[in-house]
Design an enzyme around this catalytic site. Structure first.
Site, mmCIF file in Angstrom:
data_model
loop_
_atom_site.group_PDB
_atom_site.id
_atom_site.type_symbol
_atom_site.label_atom_id
_atom_site.label_comp_id
_atom_site.label_asym_id
_atom_site.label_seq_id
_atom_site.Cartn_x
_atom_site.Cartn_y
_atom_site.Cartn_z
ATOM 1 N N ASP A 299 -8.145 -20.511 8.792
ATOM 2 C CA ASP A 299 -8.654 -18.955 8.343
ATOM 3 C C ASP A 299 -10.036 -18.968 9.106
ATOM 4 O O ASP A 299 -10.316 -19.924 9.640
ATOM 5 C CB ASP A 299 -9.317 -19.019 6.837
ATOM 6 N N GLU A 346 -5.602 -18.823 12.572
ATOM 7 C CA GLU A 346 -5.843 -17.521 12.116
ATOM 8 C C GLU A 346 -6.906 -16.251 13.535
ATOM 9 O O GLU A 346 -7.575 -16.616 13.314
ATOM 10 C CB GLU A 346 -5.815 -17.382 10.902
ATOM 11 N N ASP A 399 -4.124 -10.467 2.712
ATOM 12 C CA ASP A 399 -5.658 -9.491 3.008
ATOM 13 C C ASP A 399 -5.176 -7.984 2.952
ATOM 14 O O ASP A 399 -5.857 -7.072 2.715
ATOM 15 C CB ASP A 399 -6.298 -9.958 3.910
#
Length: 504
Positions: A299, A346, A399
């Site tokens: 992430d 990501e 998200d």
């Protein structure tokens, strides 16, 4: 090390966090439902199950703000499995509260589940288990600090470690020894919870791997300030020695989404210290993660090239600076010790050529999100024809809104662009149109959030960034995985060359 190489030509799978699984106990767990979900993946010829971080969640229940970067979430422990082991009896599970099957009500679930987990720990304490001793030794690097941290946290009514008594907050050996003695039972409970979590998780992972399904885990780049990691190794983080607060906080600068940027509040890393120790903490963290999962999505990957650092005392992310991070030496070191890394980067948001160069230097696949593809012209990097092979393509992520929710709120231009793409769109089938686009793209990997497979609207969204309440709560019911959904998914998976065993 991963159980089998990531050398598939093409593969696909589902994004679903275990808390979203069905079950009687108010929250998804690692019991029968999880095995049923693996069976569904195998039956529909999927090769990937992507999850969110597995750590113990704190205030707000976000898996991205955990009390430990290495521990597992005790709420995922299956109570039925504890009955099978004789640690609970059937009578313990008779009076189950009337939990919602559609959302996780954490305020209801946490006290109910913890009381039963404590009961199981008391029964377990009477059995001298060699397996348990071996587990505690093998994981002592993080387990000892984490269990003491959680016991101390409870003794301090949940206060953040920086507000504990100074001698404990600063880890003075005498103070720690005395508390270890005082909190022996609570520490044992925490060790039992980690032992049981790992036992159940590794059994489920082995079941998935036997069916040629790899698990993609998720590693937040930063750890929470209020975590065992920061308390135990403050030298690895930018912590003010006086206040014990972050002297430098992580976040992102003002952009299209936010005029003031995002201030996450996590401390940034003290990369100088980490480099001097040859990235020892990172090596241990990554190695621990690779025990849990086959591949890791990193992430906020851009933070390994350079990161936005906001000084202590700021309330927004506006007044920060970009600081270069030692991504190359870090990944070179990790690769030298652990071998070729099964990482996915990501790389969403504002990405510089330097970040792309870091990603490509180590051959990490990047990410493409179809919901971002239709707002501009043919140069949009998220359009399927602008995607390279070494990417993971998603309809949306945890998200984003669900695809049906996104379409409902999309502007006319986006709707028109999408319709042109799929040859005239029927809104009812927008989720299947997007799934087809993802699966048909050249990207090696395609991941579909389960909500999109089921065609659910915004009510099924997992997380809305910036919104404090009612995230991470969505759950599904097995009845939603209808024969029609299964058949259509298999057909598209095979059609676009992503099915298990489709490639030699």
């Amino acid at each position: 090390t991963p159980n089998f190489p990531m050398s598939f030509t093409r593969a696909s799978g589902i994004l679903l966090h275990p808390t979203s699984l069905p079950g009687r106990y108010g929250i998804g767990d690692l019991g029968q439902s999880a095995y049923g979900f693996v069976d569904f993946l195998a039956e529909t010829k999927q090769q990937l199950w992507q999850i969110l971080p597995l750590g113990p969640t704190g205030h707000g229940n976000s898996p991205y703000m955990c009390y430990s970067a290495m521990a597992g979430n005790p709420l995922l422990i299956s109570l039925d499995a504890l009955v099978d082991q004789g640690l609970l009896n059937h009578g313990d599970l008779v009076d189950i509260p009337d939990f919602s099957r559609e959302r996780v009500n954490y305020e209801q679930v946490v006290p109910y589940k913890l009381s039963l987990l404590k009961r199981a720990a008391q029964t377990f304490q009477l059995t001298e288990s060699k397996e348990f001793q071996e587990f505690c030794q093998a994981h002592s690097f993080w387990l000892e600090d984490y269990c003491l941290f959680m016991a101390l946290k409870e003794a301090n009514n949940g206060l953040s470690w920086s507000q504990w008594d100074g001698s404990v907050a600063r880890r003075e050996p005498e103070a720690l020894a005395s508390w270890r003695y005082k909190l022996a039972d609570e520490i044992f409970l925490q060790k039992f919870l980690q032992f049981e979590f790992c036992r159940q998780w590794f059994a489920l992972k082995a079941y998935a791997n036997e069916r040629h399904i790899q698990i993609i885990g998720d590693m937040p780049i930063y750890v929470a300030h209020d975590s065992a990691d920061v308390w135990a190794f403050p030298e690895n983080f930018m912590i003010d020695p006086e206040t014990l607060q972050p002297s430098e906080m992580a976040g992102v600068p003002p952009d299209y989404f936010s005029e003031t940027g995002q201030l996450w509040g996590n401390p940034t890393y003290n990369w100088k210290v980490l480099e001097e120790t040859q990235f020892d903490w990172w090596l241990k963290r990554i190695k621990t993660s690779l025990d849990y999962v086959d591949q890791i999505r990193i992430d906020h990957f851009r933070g390994f090239e350079s990161y936005w650092a906001v000084p202590e005392g700021q309330n927004t992310a506006m007044h920060g600076t970009w600081i270069e991070a030692p991504g190359v030496p870090l990944f070179e070191r990790v690769e030298a010790v652990l071998g070729k890394l099964p990482f996915l980067a990501e790389d969403l948001g504002i990405i510089t050529p330097e970040v792309e160069a870091l990603r490509d230097r180590f051959d990490f696949p990047g990410m493409k999100i179809l919901q971002f593809a239709f707002g501009s012209d043919h140069r949009n990097p998220y359009l399927p024809f602008n995607c390279d092979r070494n990417f993971v393509i998603y309809t949306g992520t945890h998200d984003n809104d669900t695809t049906v929710g996104w379409y409902t709120n999309a502007n006319d231009y986006e709707k028109q662009r999408l319709a042109t793409f799929v040859g005239g769109l029927v809104p009812e089938s927008v989720n299947w149109a997007m799934i087809r686009l993802a699966l048909s793209s050249v990207a090696n990997l395609a991941i579909i959030p389960l909500q999109d497979l089921l065609g659910l609207g915004s009510e099924a969204r997992m997380n809305t960034p910036g919104k404090a309440e009612s995230n991470w709560e969505w759950r599904f019911d097995h009845s939603m995985l209808t024969p029609t959904v299964r058949q259509q998914f298999v057909t598209l998976t095979e059609l676009y060359g992503r099915a298990t065993h489709q490639w030699p």
